[in-house]
Design a protein around this motif. Structure first.
Motif, PDB file in Angstrom:
ATOM      1  N   GLU A   1       0.861  -1.183   0.000  1.00  0.00           N
ATOM      2  CA  GLU A   1       0.000   0.000   0.000  1.00  0.00           C
ATOM      3  C   GLU A   1       0.896   1.231   0.000  1.00  0.00           C
ATOM      4  O   GLU A   1       2.009   1.195   0.511  1.00  0.00           O
ATOM      5  N   TYR A   2       0.394   2.322  -0.594  1.00  0.00           N
ATOM      6  CA  TYR A   2       1.156   3.568  -0.640  1.00  0.00           C
ATOM      7  C   TYR A   2       0.372   4.660   0.050  1.00  0.00           C
ATOM      8  O   TYR A   2      -0.809   4.868  -0.241  1.00  0.00           O
ATOM      9  N   LYS A   3       1.023   5.338   0.984  1.00  0.00           N
ATOM     10  CA  LYS A   3       0.412   6.445   1.724  1.00  0.00           C
ATOM     11  C   LYS A   3       1.252   7.700   1.493  1.00  0.00           C
ATOM     12  O   LYS A   3       2.318   7.856   2.077  1.00  0.00           O
TER      13      LYS A   3
ATOM     14  N   SER B   1       1.246  10.037   4.996  1.00  0.00           N
ATOM     15  CA  SER B   1       1.349   9.395   6.303  1.00  0.00           C
ATOM     16  C   SER B   1       2.106  10.302   7.266  1.00  0.00           C
ATOM     17  O   SER B   1       2.799  11.236   6.851  1.00  0.00           O
TER      18      SER B   1
ATOM     19  N   ASN C   1       5.135   7.087   2.199  1.00  0.00           N
ATOM     20  CA  ASN C   1       5.324   5.781   2.823  1.00  0.00           C
ATOM     21  C   ASN C   1       4.837   4.640   1.934  1.00  0.00           C
ATOM     22  O   ASN C   1       3.649   4.539   1.630  1.00  0.00           O
ATOM     23  N   CYS C   2       5.769   3.772   1.542  1.00  0.00           N
ATOM     24  CA  CYS C   2       5.425   2.530   0.842  1.00  0.00           C
ATOM     25  C   CYS C   2       5.430   1.412   1.867  1.00  0.00           C
ATOM     26  O   CYS C   2       6.469   1.116   2.462  1.00  0.00           O
ATOM     27  N   TRP C   3       4.275   0.814   2.087  1.00  0.00           N
ATOM     28  CA  TRP C   3       4.193  -0.328   2.981  1.00  0.00           C
ATOM     29  C   TRP C   3       4.610  -1.571   2.212  1.00  0.00           C
ATOM     30  O   TRP C   3       4.222  -1.770   1.067  1.00  0.00           O
TER      31      TRP C   3
ATOM     32  N   HIS D   1       5.874  -5.522   8.397  1.00  0.00           N
ATOM     33  CA  HIS D   1       5.988  -4.315   9.214  1.00  0.00           C
ATOM     34  C   HIS D   1       7.012  -3.336   8.655  1.00  0.00           C
ATOM     35  O   HIS D   1       7.807  -2.769   9.398  1.00  0.00           O
TER      36      HIS D   1
ATOM     37  N   ASN E   1       7.977   0.116   6.542  1.00  0.00           N
ATOM     38  CA  ASN E   1       7.560   1.427   6.039  1.00  0.00           C
ATOM     39  C   ASN E   1       8.756   2.036   5.322  1.00  0.00           C
ATOM     40  O   ASN E   1       9.689   2.525   5.968  1.00  0.00           O
TER      41      ASN E   1
ATOM     42  N   LYS F   1      -0.414  -0.355  -5.355  1.00  0.00           N
ATOM     43  CA  LYS F   1      -0.322  -1.718  -4.855  1.00  0.00           C
ATOM     44  C   LYS F   1       0.104  -2.650  -5.992  1.00  0.00           C
ATOM     45  O   LYS F   1      -0.449  -2.600  -7.094  1.00  0.00           O
TER      46      LYS F   1
ATOM     47  N   SER G   1       6.844  -1.202  14.061  1.00  0.00           N
ATOM     48  CA  SER G   1       7.145  -1.369  12.640  1.00  0.00           C
ATOM     49  C   SER G   1       8.510  -0.754  12.335  1.00  0.00           C
ATOM     50  O   SER G   1       9.024   0.054  13.105  1.00  0.00           O
TER      51      SER G   1
ATOM     52  N   LYS H   1      10.909   1.672  10.175  1.00  0.00           N
ATOM     53  CA  LYS H   1      10.961   2.879   9.336  1.00  0.00           C
ATOM     54  C   LYS H   1      12.280   2.827   8.579  1.00  0.00           C
ATOM     55  O   LYS H   1      13.353   2.810   9.185  1.00  0.00           O
TER      56      LYS H   1
END
Length: 123
Positions: free
Chosen positions: A61-63, A66, A71-73, A77, A79, A90, A108, A110
Motif C-alpha cells: 500500500e502507498y500512503k 502518512s 510511505n510505501c508499505w 511491518h 515502512n 499496490k 514497525s 521505518k
C-alpha cells in the motif's frame, strides 16, 4: 592525420550508440542485496545493519500523506519512506537503496531510502 580524425569520429559514434539505454532496466547497474521484503525484514529483526543495502520489494500500500512521510508499505511491518511523492500503486515493484539505518516506530520498521527503479504492475 585523416586516419586519426576518422578513428576519433568512429569512436565517438560507438560511444554514443553504446550509451543509449532508453527502455532497458537499470537493475544491471547495481547489485540487489535483498530480492524481497521477507528476507529484508528477517535481517532487520535479527539486528543486521542495512544502511547502503539495495532492496527490491512489492508495494502493499502507498500512503503519500502518512505521519512518517511518503510511505510505501511492504512485508509485514516495513515502512519505506522516500523524500519525494511517488507514482506507485499496490503491486508495483520498487528497487531502492537504504540511506540510513532502519529504526522502529510503534512496532514497525521505518526505512529511509532512495528509489532506484520502479517496475509498474502489469495489468
Amino acid at each position: 592525420m585523416k586516419k586519426v580524425l576518422v578513428l576519433c569520429m568512429v569512436a565517438m559514434m560507438l560511444l554514443l550508440v553504446g550509451c543509449s539505454d532508453n527502455n532497458s532496466s537499470n537493475s544491471g547497474k547495481y547489485k540487489i542485496d535483498y530480492n524481497d521484503a521477507t528476507s529484508f525484514e528477517n535481517d532487520l529483526n535479527n539486528g543486521v545493519k542495512v544502511n547502503g543495502k539495495i532492496v527490491k520489494f512489492k508495494v502493499v500500500e502507498y500512503k503519500s500523506e502518512s505521519i512518517l512521510g511518503y510511505n510505501c508499505w511492504a512485508g509485514e511491518h516495513l515502512n519505506f519512506i522516500s523524500e519525494e511523492d511517488l507514482d506507485v500503486h499496490k503491486g508495483d515493484i520498487i528497487i531502492g537503496r537504504v540511506t540510513e539505518e532502519a529504526s522502529t516506530v510503534l512496532g514497525s520498521w521505518k526505512i529511509n531510502y532512495e528509489v532506484l527503479e520502479i517496475e509498474k504492475k502489469s495489468k
